[in-house]
Design a protein around this motif. Sequence first.
Motif, PDB file in Angstrom:
ATOM      1  N   GLY A  98      42.437   5.818 -21.233  1.00  0.00           N
ATOM      2  CA  GLY A  98      41.931   5.477 -22.554  1.00  0.00           C
ATOM      3  C   GLY A  98      40.433   5.584 -22.712  1.00  0.00           C
ATOM      4  N   PHE A  99      39.703   5.838 -21.641  1.00  0.00           N
ATOM      5  CA  PHE A  99      38.268   5.983 -21.732  1.00  0.00           C
ATOM      6  C   PHE A  99      37.910   7.459 -21.612  1.00  0.00           C
ATOM      7  N   PRO A 100      37.002   7.952 -22.429  1.00  0.00           N
ATOM      8  CA  PRO A 100      36.628   9.364 -22.321  1.00  0.00           C
ATOM      9  C   PRO A 100      35.910   9.648 -20.999  1.00  0.00           C
ATOM     10  N   VAL A 101      36.212  10.797 -20.412  1.00  0.00           N
ATOM     11  CA  VAL A 101      35.556  11.217 -19.179  1.00  0.00           C
ATOM     12  C   VAL A 101      34.422  12.161 -19.584  1.00  0.00           C
ATOM     13  N   PRO A 102      33.170  11.767 -19.348  1.00  0.00           N
ATOM     14  CA  PRO A 102      32.045  12.584 -19.790  1.00  0.00           C
ATOM     15  C   PRO A 102      32.074  13.984 -19.163  1.00  0.00           C
ATOM     16  N   GLY A 103      31.929  14.987 -20.005  1.00  0.00           N
ATOM     17  CA  GLY A 103      31.809  16.360 -19.537  1.00  0.00           C
ATOM     18  C   GLY A 103      33.107  17.012 -19.118  1.00  0.00           C
ATOM     19  N   LEU A 104      34.244  16.288 -19.207  1.00  0.00           N
ATOM     20  CA  LEU A 104      35.504  16.837 -18.716  1.00  0.00           C
ATOM     21  C   LEU A 104      35.904  18.148 -19.389  1.00  0.00           C
ATOM     22  N   PRO A 105      35.772  18.270 -20.714  1.00  0.00           N
ATOM     23  CA  PRO A 105      36.206  19.541 -21.313  1.00  0.00           C
ATOM     24  C   PRO A 105      35.393  20.742 -20.821  1.00  0.00           C
ATOM     25  N   TYR A 106      34.229  20.507 -20.250  1.00  0.00           N
ATOM     26  CA  TYR A 106      33.368  21.603 -19.825  1.00  0.00           C
ATOM     27  C   TYR A 106      33.438  21.881 -18.332  1.00  0.00           C
ATOM     28  N   ILE A 107      34.214  21.103 -17.605  1.00  0.00           N
ATOM     29  CA  ILE A 107      34.346  21.304 -16.169  1.00  0.00           C
ATOM     30  C   ILE A 107      35.480  22.294 -15.917  1.00  0.00           C
ATOM     31  N   ASP A 108      35.204  23.334 -15.166  1.00  0.00           N
ATOM     32  CA  ASP A 108      36.198  24.357 -14.851  1.00  0.00           C
ATOM     33  C   ASP A 108      36.923  23.953 -13.573  1.00  0.00           C
ATOM     34  N   LEU A 109      37.920  23.076 -13.708  1.00  0.00           N
ATOM     35  CA  LEU A 109      38.640  22.583 -12.539  1.00  0.00           C
ATOM     36  C   LEU A 109      39.389  23.701 -11.825  1.00  0.00           C
ATOM     37  N   ALA A 110      39.953  24.642 -12.563  1.00  0.00           N
ATOM     38  CA  ALA A 110      40.647  25.769 -11.934  1.00  0.00           C
ATOM     39  C   ALA A 110      39.658  26.624 -11.138  1.00  0.00           C
ATOM     40  N   GLY A 111      38.463  26.823 -11.669  1.00  0.00           N
ATOM     41  CA  GLY A 111      37.439  27.592 -10.963  1.00  0.00           C
ATOM     42  C   GLY A 111      36.964  26.892  -9.703  1.00  0.00           C
ATOM     43  N   ILE A 112      36.796  25.579  -9.792  1.00  0.00           N
ATOM     44  CA  ILE A 112      36.392  24.799  -8.618  1.00  0.00           C
ATOM     45  C   ILE A 112      37.474  24.888  -7.545  1.00  0.00           C
ATOM     46  N   ALA A 113      38.742  24.755  -7.954  1.00  0.00           N
ATOM     47  CA  ALA A 113      39.855  24.840  -7.005  1.00  0.00           C
ATOM     48  C   ALA A 113      39.909  26.226  -6.358  1.00  0.00           C
TER      49      ALA A 113
END
Length: 151
Positions: A53-68
Amino acid sequence: MTQPSGDDERRIVVGVDGSASSKAALAWAVKQARLTGATAGVVMAWEFPGNYGFPVPGLPYIDLAGIAAKVVADAIAEVSSPDEPVKIMSMVAEGNPAQVLLDASEGAELLVVGSRGHGGFTEALLGSVSQHCVHHATCPVVVIRDSVTGS
Protein backbone atom coordinates in the motif's frame (compact mmCIF):
# COMPACT_ATOMS: atom_id res chain seq x y z
CA MET A 1 12.76 -22.84 -22.00
CA THR A 2 10.74 -25.98 -22.48
CA GLN A 3 12.25 -28.50 -24.82
CA PRO A 4 11.03 -28.03 -28.42
CA SER A 5 9.05 -30.98 -29.77
CA GLY A 6 11.12 -33.35 -31.86
CA ASP A 7 14.36 -32.00 -30.40
CA ASP A 8 16.48 -34.53 -28.55
CA GLU A 9 18.84 -31.92 -27.11
CA ARG A 10 19.80 -32.71 -23.53
CA ARG A 11 19.22 -29.82 -21.11
CA ILE A 12 20.38 -28.99 -17.63
CA VAL A 13 18.53 -26.02 -16.15
CA VAL A 14 20.20 -23.97 -13.43
CA GLY A 15 18.75 -21.17 -11.31
CA VAL A 16 20.86 -18.06 -10.76
CA ASP A 17 20.19 -15.09 -8.49
CA GLY A 18 23.69 -13.64 -8.07
CA SER A 19 24.35 -15.32 -4.73
CA ALA A 20 27.48 -17.37 -4.05
CA SER A 21 25.49 -20.61 -3.92
CA SER A 22 23.79 -19.90 -7.25
CA LYS A 23 27.16 -19.22 -8.89
CA ALA A 24 28.46 -22.49 -7.45
CA ALA A 25 25.35 -24.20 -8.86
CA LEU A 26 26.03 -22.63 -12.27
CA ALA A 27 29.67 -23.76 -12.23
CA TRP A 28 28.57 -27.29 -11.30
CA ALA A 29 25.86 -27.34 -13.98
CA VAL A 30 28.28 -26.18 -16.70
CA LYS A 31 30.75 -28.90 -15.69
CA GLN A 32 27.99 -31.52 -15.70
CA ALA A 33 26.78 -30.31 -19.10
CA ARG A 34 30.33 -30.60 -20.42
CA LEU A 35 30.56 -34.19 -19.13
CA THR A 36 27.18 -35.26 -20.49
CA GLY A 37 26.97 -33.27 -23.73
CA ALA A 38 23.98 -31.27 -22.50
CA THR A 39 23.07 -27.63 -22.96
CA ALA A 40 23.08 -25.43 -19.85
CA GLY A 41 19.97 -23.29 -19.48
CA VAL A 42 20.59 -20.45 -17.02
CA VAL A 43 17.38 -19.05 -15.53
CA MET A 44 16.68 -16.02 -13.34
CA ALA A 45 13.30 -14.76 -12.23
CA TRP A 46 12.39 -11.30 -11.04
CA GLU A 47 9.30 -9.79 -9.45
CA PHE A 48 8.20 -6.28 -8.63
CA PRO A 49 8.61 -5.95 -4.86
CA GLY A 50 5.42 -5.83 -2.82
CA ASN A 51 4.76 -2.40 -1.43
CA TYR A 52 1.91 -3.12 1.02
CA GLY A 53 0.00 0.00 0.00
CA PHE A 54 2.96 2.37 0.11
CA PRO A 55 4.46 3.69 -3.12
CA VAL A 56 7.98 2.48 -3.90
CA PRO A 57 10.01 5.50 -5.03
CA GLY A 58 11.42 5.17 -8.54
CA LEU A 59 9.95 1.70 -9.12
CA PRO A 60 8.35 2.44 -12.51
CA TYR A 61 11.75 3.60 -13.77
CA ILE A 62 13.82 0.66 -12.55
CA ASP A 63 14.56 -1.90 -15.27
CA LEU A 64 14.32 -5.06 -13.16
CA ALA A 65 14.47 -7.32 -16.22
CA GLY A 66 17.64 -5.53 -17.37
CA ILE A 67 19.23 -5.84 -13.94
CA ALA A 68 18.37 -9.56 -13.86
CA ALA A 69 19.83 -10.06 -17.35
CA LYS A 70 23.07 -8.40 -16.22
CA VAL A 71 23.26 -10.64 -13.12
CA VAL A 72 22.88 -13.70 -15.38
CA ALA A 73 25.46 -12.46 -17.90
CA ASP A 74 27.94 -11.63 -15.12
CA ALA A 75 27.47 -15.06 -13.49
CA ILE A 76 27.99 -16.84 -16.81
CA ALA A 77 31.13 -14.79 -17.49
CA GLU A 78 32.43 -15.57 -13.99
CA VAL A 79 32.15 -19.36 -14.30
CA SER A 80 32.89 -19.97 -17.98
CA SER A 81 35.32 -18.77 -20.62
CA PRO A 82 34.54 -17.47 -24.12
CA ASP A 83 35.83 -20.74 -25.59
CA GLU A 84 33.55 -22.85 -23.33
CA PRO A 85 32.45 -25.89 -25.35
CA VAL A 86 29.10 -26.07 -23.53
CA LYS A 87 26.19 -24.29 -25.17
CA ILE A 88 24.86 -21.88 -22.54
CA MET A 89 21.46 -20.28 -22.99
CA SER A 90 19.97 -17.73 -20.63
CA MET A 91 16.42 -16.81 -19.75
CA VAL A 92 15.12 -13.99 -17.57
CA ALA A 93 11.43 -14.11 -16.68
CA GLU A 94 9.04 -12.20 -14.49
CA GLY A 95 7.41 -14.34 -11.85
CA ASN A 96 7.83 -16.39 -8.73
CA PRO A 97 11.38 -17.82 -8.84
CA ALA A 98 10.39 -21.37 -7.87
CA GLN A 99 7.59 -21.50 -10.44
CA VAL A 100 9.77 -20.02 -13.19
CA LEU A 101 12.42 -22.68 -12.49
CA LEU A 102 9.84 -25.48 -12.45
CA ASP A 103 8.38 -24.30 -15.76
CA ALA A 104 11.83 -23.92 -17.34
CA SER A 105 12.92 -27.38 -16.18
CA GLU A 106 9.95 -29.14 -17.78
CA GLY A 107 11.49 -31.76 -20.07
CA ALA A 108 15.03 -31.15 -18.76
CA GLU A 109 17.18 -33.99 -17.50
CA LEU A 110 18.29 -32.06 -14.41
CA LEU A 111 17.50 -28.92 -12.41
CA VAL A 112 20.38 -27.41 -10.43
CA VAL A 113 19.86 -24.79 -7.70
CA GLY A 114 21.91 -23.22 -4.94
CA SER A 115 21.19 -24.17 -1.35
CA ARG A 116 20.00 -20.69 -0.56
CA GLY A 117 19.94 -17.29 -2.16
CA HIS A 118 19.29 -13.89 -0.71
CA GLY A 119 16.57 -14.79 1.79
CA GLY A 120 17.90 -17.61 3.98
CA PHE A 121 18.34 -17.60 7.74
CA THR A 122 21.55 -19.57 7.88
CA GLU A 123 23.84 -21.48 5.54
CA ALA A 124 22.74 -24.74 7.15
CA LEU A 125 19.16 -24.41 5.87
CA LEU A 126 17.74 -25.18 2.46
CA GLY A 127 16.29 -22.03 0.87
CA SER A 128 12.58 -21.75 0.10
CA VAL A 129 13.07 -21.78 -3.69
CA SER A 130 15.36 -24.81 -3.65
CA GLN A 131 13.08 -26.61 -1.22
CA HIS A 132 10.04 -25.93 -3.42
CA CYS A 133 11.94 -27.19 -6.49
CA VAL A 134 13.05 -30.37 -4.70
CA HIS A 135 9.43 -31.17 -3.84
CA HIS A 136 7.73 -30.20 -7.12
CA ALA A 137 10.15 -30.61 -10.05
CA THR A 138 9.38 -33.20 -12.72
CA CYS A 139 13.09 -33.99 -13.14
CA PRO A 140 15.91 -34.77 -10.69
CA VAL A 141 17.12 -31.77 -8.66
CA VAL A 142 20.68 -31.15 -7.49
CA VAL A 143 21.18 -28.64 -4.67
CA ILE A 144 24.65 -27.09 -4.45
CA ARG A 145 26.05 -25.27 -1.41
CA ASP A 146 28.17 -22.16 -2.03
CA SER A 147 31.21 -23.95 -0.62
CA VAL A 148 31.22 -26.20 -3.71
CA THR A 149 33.02 -25.03 -6.82
CA GLY A 150 32.54 -26.25 -10.36
CA SER A 151 35.87 -28.07 -10.31
